[in-house]
Design a protein around this motif. Structure first.
Motif, PDB file in Angstrom:
ATOM      1  N   LYS A   8       0.830  -1.208   0.000  1.00  0.00           N
ATOM      2  CA  LYS A   8       0.000   0.000   0.000  1.00  0.00           C
ATOM      3  C   LYS A   8       0.861   1.253   0.000  1.00  0.00           C
ATOM      4  O   LYS A   8       2.013   1.247   0.428  1.00  0.00           O
ATOM      5  CB  LYS A   8      -0.969   0.012   1.167  1.00  0.00           C
ATOM      6  CG  LYS A   8      -0.346   0.128   2.519  1.00  0.00           C
ATOM      7  CD  LYS A   8      -1.435   0.165   3.589  1.00  0.00           C
ATOM      8  CE  LYS A   8      -0.817   0.343   4.947  1.00  0.00           C
ATOM      9  NZ  LYS A   8      -1.820   0.508   5.975  1.00  0.00           N
ATOM     10  N   ASN A  15       1.299   5.364   1.108  1.00  0.00           N
ATOM     11  CA  ASN A  15       1.083   6.136   2.332  1.00  0.00           C
ATOM     12  C   ASN A  15      -0.311   6.746   2.393  1.00  0.00           C
ATOM     13  O   ASN A  15      -0.827   7.003   3.478  1.00  0.00           O
ATOM     14  CB  ASN A  15       2.146   7.228   2.473  1.00  0.00           C
ATOM     15  CG  ASN A  15       3.524   6.657   2.694  1.00  0.00           C
ATOM     16  OD1 ASN A  15       3.691   5.546   3.185  1.00  0.00           O
ATOM     17  ND2 ASN A  15       4.543   7.409   2.304  1.00  0.00           N
ATOM     18  N   ASP A  16      -0.948   6.961   1.217  1.00  0.00           N
ATOM     19  CA  ASP A  16      -2.291   7.534   1.211  1.00  0.00           C
ATOM     20  C   ASP A  16      -3.385   6.477   1.384  1.00  0.00           C
ATOM     21  O   ASP A  16      -4.570   6.798   1.343  1.00  0.00           O
ATOM     22  CB  ASP A  16      -2.530   8.359  -0.059  1.00  0.00           C
ATOM     23  CG  ASP A  16      -2.584   7.524  -1.327  1.00  0.00           C
ATOM     24  OD1 ASP A  16      -2.556   6.273  -1.262  1.00  0.00           O
ATOM     25  OD2 ASP A  16      -2.659   8.132  -2.421  1.00  0.00           O
ATOM     26  N   GLY A  17      -2.985   5.206   1.580  1.00  0.00           N
ATOM     27  CA  GLY A  17      -3.938   4.141   1.827  1.00  0.00           C
ATOM     28  C   GLY A  17      -4.284   3.287   0.620  1.00  0.00           C
ATOM     29  O   GLY A  17      -4.896   2.230   0.766  1.00  0.00           O
ATOM     30  N   TYR A  18      -3.920   3.711  -0.586  1.00  0.00           N
ATOM     31  CA  TYR A  18      -4.188   2.923  -1.785  1.00  0.00           C
ATOM     32  C   TYR A  18      -3.487   1.571  -1.665  1.00  0.00           C
ATOM     33  O   TYR A  18      -2.311   1.499  -1.312  1.00  0.00           O
ATOM     34  CB  TYR A  18      -3.680   3.676  -3.023  1.00  0.00           C
ATOM     35  CG  TYR A  18      -3.758   2.878  -4.300  1.00  0.00           C
ATOM     36  CD1 TYR A  18      -4.937   2.822  -5.028  1.00  0.00           C
ATOM     37  CD2 TYR A  18      -2.654   2.182  -4.781  1.00  0.00           C
ATOM     38  CE1 TYR A  18      -5.012   2.093  -6.204  1.00  0.00           C
ATOM     39  CE2 TYR A  18      -2.720   1.455  -5.948  1.00  0.00           C
ATOM     40  CZ  TYR A  18      -3.904   1.413  -6.657  1.00  0.00           C
ATOM     41  OH  TYR A  18      -3.979   0.683  -7.812  1.00  0.00           O
ATOM     42  N   GLN A  19      -4.217   0.488  -1.949  1.00  0.00           N
ATOM     43  CA  GLN A  19      -3.652  -0.860  -1.869  1.00  0.00           C
ATOM     44  C   GLN A  19      -3.676  -1.534  -3.226  1.00  0.00           C
ATOM     45  O   GLN A  19      -4.580  -1.312  -4.026  1.00  0.00           O
ATOM     46  CB  GLN A  19      -4.440  -1.713  -0.882  1.00  0.00           C
ATOM     47  CG  GLN A  19      -4.273  -1.278   0.542  1.00  0.00           C
ATOM     48  CD  GLN A  19      -4.892  -2.269   1.518  1.00  0.00           C
ATOM     49  OE1 GLN A  19      -5.716  -3.093   1.143  1.00  0.00           O
ATOM     50  NE2 GLN A  19      -4.491  -2.179   2.771  1.00  0.00           N
ATOM     51  N   SER A  46       6.688  -0.943   1.187  1.00  0.00           N
ATOM     52  CA  SER A  46       5.568  -1.578   1.864  1.00  0.00           C
ATOM     53  C   SER A  46       5.656  -3.094   1.744  1.00  0.00           C
ATOM     54  O   SER A  46       5.466  -3.821   2.726  1.00  0.00           O
ATOM     55  CB  SER A  46       4.247  -1.077   1.272  1.00  0.00           C
ATOM     56  OG  SER A  46       3.152  -1.806   1.766  1.00  0.00           O
TER      57      SER A  46
END
Length: 92
Positions: free
Chosen positions: A4, A6-10, A80
């Motif tokens: 992922k 840092n902005d949460g996109y996975q 990540s």
């Protein structure tokens, strides 16, 4: 393997390619100045659909995908993936 930003996109990273010698060679060539290979590294890491999805996530208001944003996203995804891999329990 999941990774992922840092902005949460996975997204999914193609685990078998990350451990592949040819992927390492591409990364080494990028470090030696062959920036055009970043596209190949992205495809090896995410697959064509994964790259397409990431580009849509990073697209700006003008409809463009800034190169700096894509490079930074790929770096974050690698970090990540490494963190997740290092946090997995080792097989008994």
């Amino acid at each position: 393997m999941k990774a992922k930003l840092n902005d949460g996109y996975q997204t999914e990273i193609i685990d078998e390619n990350i451990g592949d010698w040819e992927f390492l060679e591409v990364l080494s060539d990028i470090d030696e100045g062959e920036e055009g290979l970043i596209v190949k590294a992205a495809r090896m890491m995410l697959g064509k659909e994964g790259v397409k999805d990431l580009k849509e996530h990073l697209r700006n208001e003008q409809g463009k995908v800034p190169t700096a944003s894509m490079v930074e996203a790929l770096r974050e995804l690698m970090e990540s993936a490494n963190e997740l891999k290092n946090s997995e329990p080792s097989p008994a």
